[in-house]
Design a protein around this motif. Structure first.
Motif, short mmCIF file in Angstrom:
data_model
loop_
_atom_site.label_atom_id
_atom_site.label_comp_id
_atom_site.label_asym_id
_atom_site.label_seq_id
_atom_site.Cartn_x
_atom_site.Cartn_y
_atom_site.Cartn_z
N SER A 12 -3.29 7.33 -4.66
CA SER A 12 -2.45 7.97 -5.67
C SER A 12 -3.26 8.39 -6.89
CB SER A 12 -1.34 7.00 -6.10
OG SER A 12 -0.47 7.61 -7.01
N GLY A 13 -3.05 9.63 -7.31
CA GLY A 13 -3.74 10.13 -8.50
C GLY A 13 -5.15 10.62 -8.27
N THR A 14 -5.61 10.61 -7.02
CA THR A 14 -6.96 11.07 -6.71
C THR A 14 -6.90 12.41 -5.98
OG1 THR A 14 -7.15 10.06 -4.50
CG2 THR A 14 -7.62 8.66 -6.40
N VAL A 15 -8.04 13.06 -5.90
CA VAL A 15 -8.15 14.32 -5.15
C VAL A 15 -9.25 14.19 -4.10
CG1 VAL A 15 -7.23 15.81 -6.95
CG2 VAL A 15 -9.66 15.23 -6.97
N CYS A 16 -9.38 13.00 -3.55
CA CYS A 16 -10.44 12.72 -2.59
C CYS A 16 -10.10 13.29 -1.21
CB CYS A 16 -10.71 11.23 -2.51
SG CYS A 16 -9.27 10.27 -2.02
N ARG A 17 -11.06 13.19 -0.32
CA ARG A 17 -10.91 13.75 1.02
C ARG A 17 -9.71 13.19 1.79
NH1 ARG A 17 -16.04 14.22 5.14
NH2 ARG A 17 -14.89 14.42 7.10
N PRO A 18 -9.44 11.88 1.74
CA PRO A 18 -8.26 11.38 2.45
C PRO A 18 -6.95 12.03 1.99
CG PRO A 18 -9.72 9.56 1.92
CD PRO A 18 -10.25 10.76 1.21
N MET A 42 0.80 -1.22 0.00
CA MET A 42 0.00 0.00 0.00
C MET A 42 0.83 1.27 0.00
SD MET A 42 -3.15 -1.07 2.52
CE MET A 42 -4.25 0.21 1.92
N ILE A 43 2.10 1.16 0.36
CA ILE A 43 3.00 2.32 0.39
C ILE A 43 4.19 2.04 -0.53
CG2 ILE A 43 4.52 3.75 1.82
CD1 ILE A 43 1.66 4.19 2.57
N ALA A 44 4.54 3.03 -1.34
CA ALA A 44 5.74 2.94 -2.19
C ALA A 44 6.77 3.91 -1.63
CB ALA A 44 5.41 3.29 -3.64
N PRO A 45 7.65 3.45 -0.74
CA PRO A 45 8.57 4.36 -0.05
C PRO A 45 9.56 5.05 -0.98
CG PRO A 45 9.11 2.07 0.43
CD PRO A 45 7.80 2.06 -0.27
N GLU A 46 9.76 4.50 -2.18
CA GLU A 46 10.68 5.16 -3.11
C GLU A 46 10.06 6.42 -3.72
OE1 GLU A 46 8.63 1.98 -5.72
OE2 GLU A 46 9.13 2.32 -3.61
N LEU A 47 8.76 6.62 -3.47
CA LEU A 47 8.07 7.80 -3.99
C LEU A 47 7.84 8.82 -2.88
CD1 LEU A 47 5.30 6.14 -6.21
CD2 LEU A 47 7.58 6.90 -6.90
N SER A 48 7.61 10.05 -3.28
CA SER A 48 7.19 11.09 -2.34
C SER A 48 5.67 11.08 -2.26
CB SER A 48 7.66 12.46 -2.83
OG SER A 48 7.02 12.79 -4.06
N LEU A 49 5.12 11.75 -1.24
CA LEU A 49 3.67 11.88 -1.17
C LEU A 49 3.14 12.62 -2.40
CD1 LEU A 49 3.03 12.76 2.59
CD2 LEU A 49 2.57 10.60 1.43
N LYS A 50 3.91 13.58 -2.87
CA LYS A 50 3.50 14.34 -4.05
C LYS A 50 3.32 13.43 -5.26
CE LYS A 50 4.96 18.21 -6.99
NZ LYS A 50 5.99 19.27 -7.18
N HIS A 51 4.15 12.40 -5.36
CA HIS A 51 4.11 11.52 -6.52
C HIS A 51 3.40 10.20 -6.23
CE1 HIS A 51 7.40 14.27 -7.83
NE2 HIS A 51 6.77 14.13 -8.97
#
Length: 234
Positions: A59-65, A43-52
């Motif tokens: 990832s890729g959504t603009v939902c409330r979470p 569920m987490i890709a540590p090689e990525l930033s939260l931004k990416h």
């Protein structure tokens, strides 16, 4: 996406044979497996930033979470632009399982909210408990959950044959273990099919891989972990 690859190998695998002559198991639809527990490890890709898109569930959504995660990051000091692997080791666990020391104040669609961050594992479990019918949520549940042996057919659907089948010389296991960019090329170079359903499956896989490649995910979750198969299977 694994279910789509299953279907693809069943349809076009060079040496696929169904092991159930009486048809597919009505519970597992012939895969030999059903959805098991949530798999936090994918569920987490540590090689990525939260931004990416490090929190792959959103990832890729603009939902409330997502709005809540942004506010949480600002509150506890997660650098939104740096890969998680370069930051405090505690951050991935917080993103997975929540932060209960103080509530998070955030704004979503112009409205203020406040509440404790419960973590993406909680969010996914909430979807499961609510028996969601959303196709997107159902895909997320399937992708971020382990697969376990079907209780109805004891795994005797055409699962093993499907893993043994090959497409362009690659087994499903070999294809799944490819880097995301290479798997995308592999799928894109499959020959066109006269079967519209097969073309739709390929299009679904391509769309998913294009997105994962775009956000920088290098590899897919371990298929052995998801299916609890030994590492040398296939």
């Amino acid at each position: 996406m694994l279910e789509h690859l299953h279907s693809l190998y069943e349809r076009i695998g060079e040496n696929y044979t169904a092991s159930n002559p009486n048809g597919r198991c009505p519970v597992c639809n012939g895969t030999g497996t059903v959805i098991g527990d949530i798999d936090p490890g994918c569920m987490i890709a540590p090689e990525l930033s939260l931004k990416h898109g490090a929190v792959l569930l959103w990832s890729g959504t603009v939902c409330r979470p997502v709005s809540k995660i942004k506010a949480l990051a600002n509150m506890i000091g997660i650098d939104f632009d740096r890969p998680l692997s370069e930051q405090d080791d505690r951050f991935p666990d917080i993103l997975l399982y929540g932060y209960d020391k103080e509530p998070v104040s955030y704004v979503h669609k112009g409205k203020p909210f406040e509440g404790f961050y419960r973590g993406c594992v909680f969010d996914l479990q909430d979807m499961r408990d609510a028996e969601t019918t959303s196709k997107g949520n159902l895909r997320a549940i399937a992708f971020f959950s382990r697969r376990v042996k079907c209780f109805r057919c004891s795994g005797n659907g055409p699962n093993l044959e499907r893993f043994a089948a090959t497409v362009n010389g690659r087994s499903l296991l070999e294809a799944w273990r490819l880097p995301v960019s290479e798997l995308l090329l592999f799928v894109c170079h499959l020959p066109a099919s006269p079967d519209n359903d097969t073309d739709e499956i390929v299009a679904e896989i391509e769309a998913c891989l294009i997105y994962l490649n775009k956000i920088g995910l290098k590899t897919l979750p371990s298929i052995e972990d998801k299916f609890r198969f030994p590492a040398n299977a296939g």
